[in-house]
Write a protein that holds these residues in place. Structure first.
Motif, PDB file in Angstrom:
ATOM      1  N   ASN A  33       0.834  -1.210   0.000  1.00  0.00           N
ATOM      2  CA  ASN A  33       0.000   0.000   0.000  1.00  0.00           C
ATOM      3  C   ASN A  33       0.865   1.254   0.000  1.00  0.00           C
ATOM      4  O   ASN A  33       0.554   2.249  -0.669  1.00  0.00           O
TER       5      ASN A  33
ATOM      6  N   TYR B 253       0.989   4.234  -2.815  1.00  0.00           N
ATOM      7  CA  TYR B 253       0.787   5.633  -2.437  1.00  0.00           C
ATOM      8  C   TYR B 253       1.966   6.481  -2.912  1.00  0.00           C
ATOM      9  O   TYR B 253       1.792   7.607  -3.396  1.00  0.00           O
TER      10      TYR B 253
ATOM     11  N   SER C  69       1.140   9.285   6.001  1.00  0.00           N
ATOM     12  CA  SER C  69       0.981   7.868   5.649  1.00  0.00           C
ATOM     13  C   SER C  69       2.313   7.181   5.354  1.00  0.00           C
ATOM     14  O   SER C  69       2.406   5.963   5.378  1.00  0.00           O
TER      15      SER C  69
END
Length: 578
Positions: A47, A51, A178
């Protein structure tokens, strides 16, 4: 090892029924937790990579939008129509600062050839030759990401212009909550070198505490020549699993503690008392009856310990009685054995003295007889010698005869008084006349054998405390050996010097020398210099004993760089108090 059998079995049962199941459960839990942890971490890393690529694409297209809005501005199009290249360059420079663009190049293509009209960057002209669409090339370098892009721009008339722009993205623009703690490292597949790294400082120790994932770029176009390595710290994604592992570890630890307590209890109540009993029985079997068992257990083990103590006391009384009888017998046997040993030792000593005396007499008689025979033979073989010469020879024969007679008398006295066999009378003597006498004795023999007989004696020499006849015996033996082993036309030298506190006397020859490694053995009893030569092998042994009784030393060594060897002996001289 017998006193450890019960403890070993209890320990073995503890391992089989407690520790091994505990270990298996702990291993299985650890494997399951680790497997789930790795799945979760790989998902998080995938992930994060997606991103990261989307963030780069977003920054790239934001740059494209800024450039499009700048190029389709009315002011720029007007300058392009008027071919105001200087104004366009100035416009490019101002726009580069505002839009964070690395630079622009304005060019056109006429008849297949590229003509650059103006530019604000130094770049390879062939990069954009004949291109009429976006290049979509991406480059990673240090902390920056570069995109090459070509925009076709139409103007009035038939001319078509192209603008090449280089968009720059700084890695700081990619920072996001993130992606905190995750490092992205871009590697050139051709060279294998790292060309981009989001982490400012790289610590090699981080490898031990991080998860790694290497992949090609999935979304980002124009990045086929690169691969990306994603590094995520374990501590960021392992909290839940660490707590589970901690609980499992506590359960396992409690299980181990409980089994350990059971083992200690059994050991103290059963194994330790039995071990003490086994040790006590072992000591009793070796004759140690003083140590008593102190086991206070009110059970069968305590009763067994008391019975062992009673048996130990009974055996001790019996052993003391037997030891008393044996001790008396040993004393009587020791006394008788000692008397026999002393008698046997005296007998051996007496026999050795008789043997030494016999060989000493034979050897000492041989040397003067040799001299007498030599001079007598010369008188018979050479009748033309002068009367003075013959008288000199006769005198020497007489002197050797007198020395032989005196020697025999001494031996007879020694035989009558065995206890004084090795006692010698010492007095201050001058050894220089002794050396001179033996030089004259052997001088004739040297001339007969064409041997160079050298005299190298320091004069005067101090007095020594010794026995004249014994020293003469030593010199006679050394010179006799020298002449025996020196061939015709050889050399024999007598030397004497004062060195430190002794007089050092040497007899050198050019004979066959001494076999290497036997320089000390030749002074042993019955050892000959050469096995094929005549003699009893007592001469050097007797000489060494005489020198030792005079507190001196005697040794031999081969001559350096030549033939033969040299025998040395030293005698302490009497210091002059004045």
């Amino acid at each position: 090892m017998n006193n450890k059998r019960i403890a070993s079995k209890i320990f073995l049962y503890s391992i089989l029924f407690f520790y091994i199941p505990t270990l298996i459960i702990g291993v299985v839990l650890t494997i399951l937790f680790k497997y789930e942890e790795n799945l979760n971490n790989k998902k998080i890393i995938n992930n994060s990579l997606t991103y990261f690529e989307k963030a780069i694409n977003q920054k790239k297209y934001e740059g494209f939008d800024k450039i499009n809005s700048m190029l389709y501005h009315s002011g720029f199009l007007k300058k392009l129509q008027n071919k105001d290249w200087g104004g366009i360059k100035k416009y490019f420079e101002e726009s580069s600062k505002k839009l964070e663009i690395n630079g622009f190049v304005l060019y056109t293509i006429i008849n297949g050839k590229t003509e650059i009209l103006c530019k604000t960057i130094d770049d390879d002209n062939n990069r954009f030759v004949g291109v009429q669409k976006a290049l979509d090339e991406i480059y990673f370098f240090d902390s920056l990401i570069y995109f090459n892009y070509v925009f076709p721009v139409s103007s009035a008339g038939n001319s078509i212009y192209y603008i090449y722009a280089k968009i720059v993205i700084n890695k700081n623009c990619l920072e996001s909550p993130s992606l905190m703690g995750i490092n992205f490292k871009v590697i050139d597949t051709e060279s294998g070198k790292t060309v981009f790294n989001t982490k400012k400082i790289f610590n090699p120790k981080d490898k031990e505490n991080s998860f790694y994932f290497i992949s090609k770029f999935r979304i980002l176009q124009g990045a086929d020549k690169y691969k990306i390595e994603v590094e995520a710290p374990k501590k960021m994604y392992s909290v839940r699993f660490d707590r589970i592992k901690f609980i499992a570890a506590v359960v396992v630890l409690l299980w181990i503690i409980s089994t350990g307590a059971f083992f200690i209890l059994m050991n103290n109540k059963l194994v330790v008392p039995l071990g003490l009993i086994i040790d006590s029985v072992g000591k009793i079997s070796k004759g140690n009856y003083d140590d008593k068992l102190e086991i206070l257990n009110d059970n069968e083990i305590g009763d067994l310990a008391n019975k062992i103590n009673e048996v130990s006391s009974f055996l001790k009384i019996n052993e003391e009685q037997i030891n008393s009888i044996n001790q008396n017998l040993e004393i009587k046997i020791f006394e008788r054995t000692k008397s026999l040993k002393e008698a046997l030792e005296k007998l051996r000593e007496y026999n050795n003295q008789k043997t030494d005396l016999f060989y000493t007499i034979v050897h000492d008689i041989k040397n003067p007889l040799t001299v007498i025979n030599g001079y007598a033979t010369m008188i018979l073989q050479y009748p033309n010698f002068s009367e003075d010469k013959k008288k000199d020879f006769v005198k020497k024969i007489v002197r050797e005869t007198e020395r032989l007679t005196k020697m025999l008398n001494d031996f007879l006295v020694s035989i009558r008084e065995e206890e004084n066999l090795y006692k010698t009378q010492y007095s201050p003597i001058d050894i220089l006349p002794i050396l001179e006498y033996f030089y004259t004795i052997y001088e004739v023999q040297a001339k007969e054998s064409t041997i160079d007989f050298v005299w190298d004696v320091q004069t005067p020499l101090p007095l020594v405390n010794g026995n004249k006849e014994k020293i003469e015996h030593v010199l006679s033996n050394l010179l006799s050996n020298a002449f025996k082993f020196t061939e015709d036309k050889g050399m024999i030298k007598i030397s004497a010097r004062v060195e430190e506190n002794v007089i050092k006397v040497g007899v050198a020859d050019t004979g066959s020398g001494i076999e290497e490694g036997k320089e000390k053995a030749i002074f042993d009893k019955f050892k000959k210099l050469e096995d094929n030569k005549s003699g009893t092998g007592l001469g050097l042994y007797i000489a060494s004993q005489i020198i030792a009784n005079h507190n001196g030393s005697i040794w031999a060594k081969n001559n350096v760089g030549g033939k033969g060897c040299t025998f040395y002996f030293t005698l302490p001289y009497i210091k002059d108090e004045n």
